[in-house]
Enzyme design. Structure first.
Site, PDB file in Angstrom:
ATOM      1  N   HIS A   6      -0.534   4.547   6.985  1.00  0.00           N
ATOM      2  CA  HIS A   6       0.052   5.118   5.773  1.00  0.00           C
ATOM      3  C   HIS A   6       0.464   6.569   5.986  1.00  0.00           C
ATOM      4  O   HIS A   6       0.026   7.208   6.939  1.00  0.00           O
ATOM      5  CB  HIS A   6      -0.939   4.970   4.623  1.00  0.00           C
ATOM      6  N   SER A  23       0.803  -1.228   0.000  1.00  0.00           N
ATOM      7  CA  SER A  23       0.000   0.000   0.000  1.00  0.00           C
ATOM      8  C   SER A  23       0.833   1.274   0.000  1.00  0.00           C
ATOM      9  O   SER A  23       0.326   2.342  -0.339  1.00  0.00           O
ATOM     10  CB  SER A  23      -0.947   0.008   1.208  1.00  0.00           C
ATOM     11  N   ASP A  62      -3.280   8.092   8.069  1.00  0.00           N
ATOM     12  CA  ASP A  62      -4.467   7.388   8.561  1.00  0.00           C
ATOM     13  C   ASP A  62      -4.182   6.368   9.655  1.00  0.00           C
ATOM     14  O   ASP A  62      -5.046   5.571  10.002  1.00  0.00           O
ATOM     15  CB  ASP A  62      -5.199   6.702   7.405  1.00  0.00           C
TER      16      ASP A  62
END
Length: 381
Positions: A347, A45, A344
């Site tokens: 990330h 990610s 968040d």
């Protein structure tokens, strides 16, 4: 599309081809002298530019297709786990290339049945692991986890290669940078609290990852950058879940950072072996762990005022709750994401990703220096 690159990067290019002059610190690489025409990216990610959608990423972070994701740069969600661009986006910009299209959204073939001309592809998948999904299923650890692994990404790449003509394949390996983003943190995360030891995960992960790299090198890859694991103990998620007495000198979670550090040592050892085995390839290690810690040590140097809190979330003391993450109705967003490291809970913000990109591109935290890779590439032009 333009973006600033470091003076060292500009200097490296200038020395290599004797055609550049230092205009300013905001110089960009002219189209005619791009060091690479294509970039191919792999990872999780931290690198995924759209192969995941809401509900498909890491458990608990299933809202990336909804606001406020993408708010800072794109002004809309783009299925990136950030408020804006990722490190790979800044890398593409620095080389005057378009953002890499995610593989799953790529229209791969034209009327002749061969691949359309692109400037690269992103195969990274959010939540992906290095170790095969079957391992986690066997150990009853597959609940709410992404089924893709680095082998999935490799399979996608090989399928993509099948769409290329002979000349395209030759050009791909001659003119492409292979950017291997951080991957493997999820392998440890999915086994937390289980009977599977971190030593087992490290051994399996490193051996599988080495085979992946060798597969690429055997295909003819000449220019490769491999990111290590970041300082995971400094992430908001780790800070919120670990015991308060589990802290290092920087205030991060010591056990998590030690785990990442040990993993990176093993990875670097393997990269040294690969450099000997494949002397015609240039393999650069990007030290994510120390780069991240450098920002934690001196946040104001990089315009950061909040080291540990998440910009998007809810709850004290870190603005993070596992079951009410960014994108849920209860979550709120900070006024200025550029002052935060974390977006968040897991990330990073666009601002932090840019700092990481700058550190890698100017060679501050790469071994050998990224400029050495550029010089070697441009000397072949």
């Amino acid at each position: 599309m333009s973006s600033s690159i470091s003076p060292l990067l500009t200097t490296a290019i200038s020395v290599a081809i004797l055609l550049f002059s230092t205009i300013s610190t905001a110089a960009t690489i002219p189209n005619i002298h791009r060091p690479f025409n294509k970039i191919y990216a792999f990872g999780d990610s931290f690198t995924d530019t759209g192969n995941s959608r809401s509900g498909e990423g890491p458990a608990g972070f299933g809202h990336l297709s909804s606001p406020p994701y993408g708010m800072t740069f794109f002004r809309r969600p783009t299925n990136r786990y950030s408020d804006g661009r990722l490190t790979i986006d800044f890398v593409a910009e620095s080389m005057n290339l378009p953002f890499l299209p995610p593989y799953l959204s790529l229209k791969t073939t034209n009327a002749n049945g061969t691949a359309t001309d692109t400037h690269g592809v992103n195969f990274a998948v959010s939540g992906s692991t290095v170790i095969k999904h079957a391992f986690f299923v066997k150990n009853n650890l597959s609940l709410d986890m992404t089924p893709q692994s680095i082998e999935t990404e490799l399979a996608w790449f090989e399928k993509y290669l099948e769409t290329l003509g002979t000349n395209q394949k030759v050009s791909l390996f001659k003119d492409s940078l292979f950017w291997i983003g951080e991957i493997g943190v999820n392998d440890y995360a999915y086994t937390l609290g289980s009977t599977v030891s971190s030593d087992t995960i490290r051994e399996l992960s490193i051996s599988t990852f080495t085979r992946f790299l060798e597969t690429l090198l055997n295909k003819g890859v000449k220019y490769m950058l491999v990111q290590g694991h970041p300082a995971t103990g400094c992430l908001t998620l780790a800070m919120s879940l670990a015991a308060e007495d589990d802290r290092d000198s920087l205030g991060c979670v010591q056990s998590a950072n030690n785990q990442s550090y040990t993993h990176n040592l093993a990875l670097q050892s393997k990269l040294k072996q690969l450099r000997i085995k494949y002397p015609s390839a240039t393999i650069v290690y990007a030290d994510y762990w120390n780069a991240y810690r450098a920002v934690i040590k001196h946040p104001s140097k990089y315009g950061i005022t909040e080291k540990f809190k998440a910009c998007c979330g809810i709850g004290e003391p870190y603005n993070f709750q596992v079951f009410q993450t960014c994108g849920t109705d209860a979550a709120t967003v900070c006024k200025d994401p550029n002052q935060y490291i974390n977006w968040d809970g897991v990330h990073l913000t666009e601002a932090m990703y840019k700092v990481m990109a700058d550190m890698f591109l100017d060679g501050t935290f790469t071994r050998p220096r990224f400029s050495d890779l550029l010089i070697k590439k441009l000397n072949y032009l």
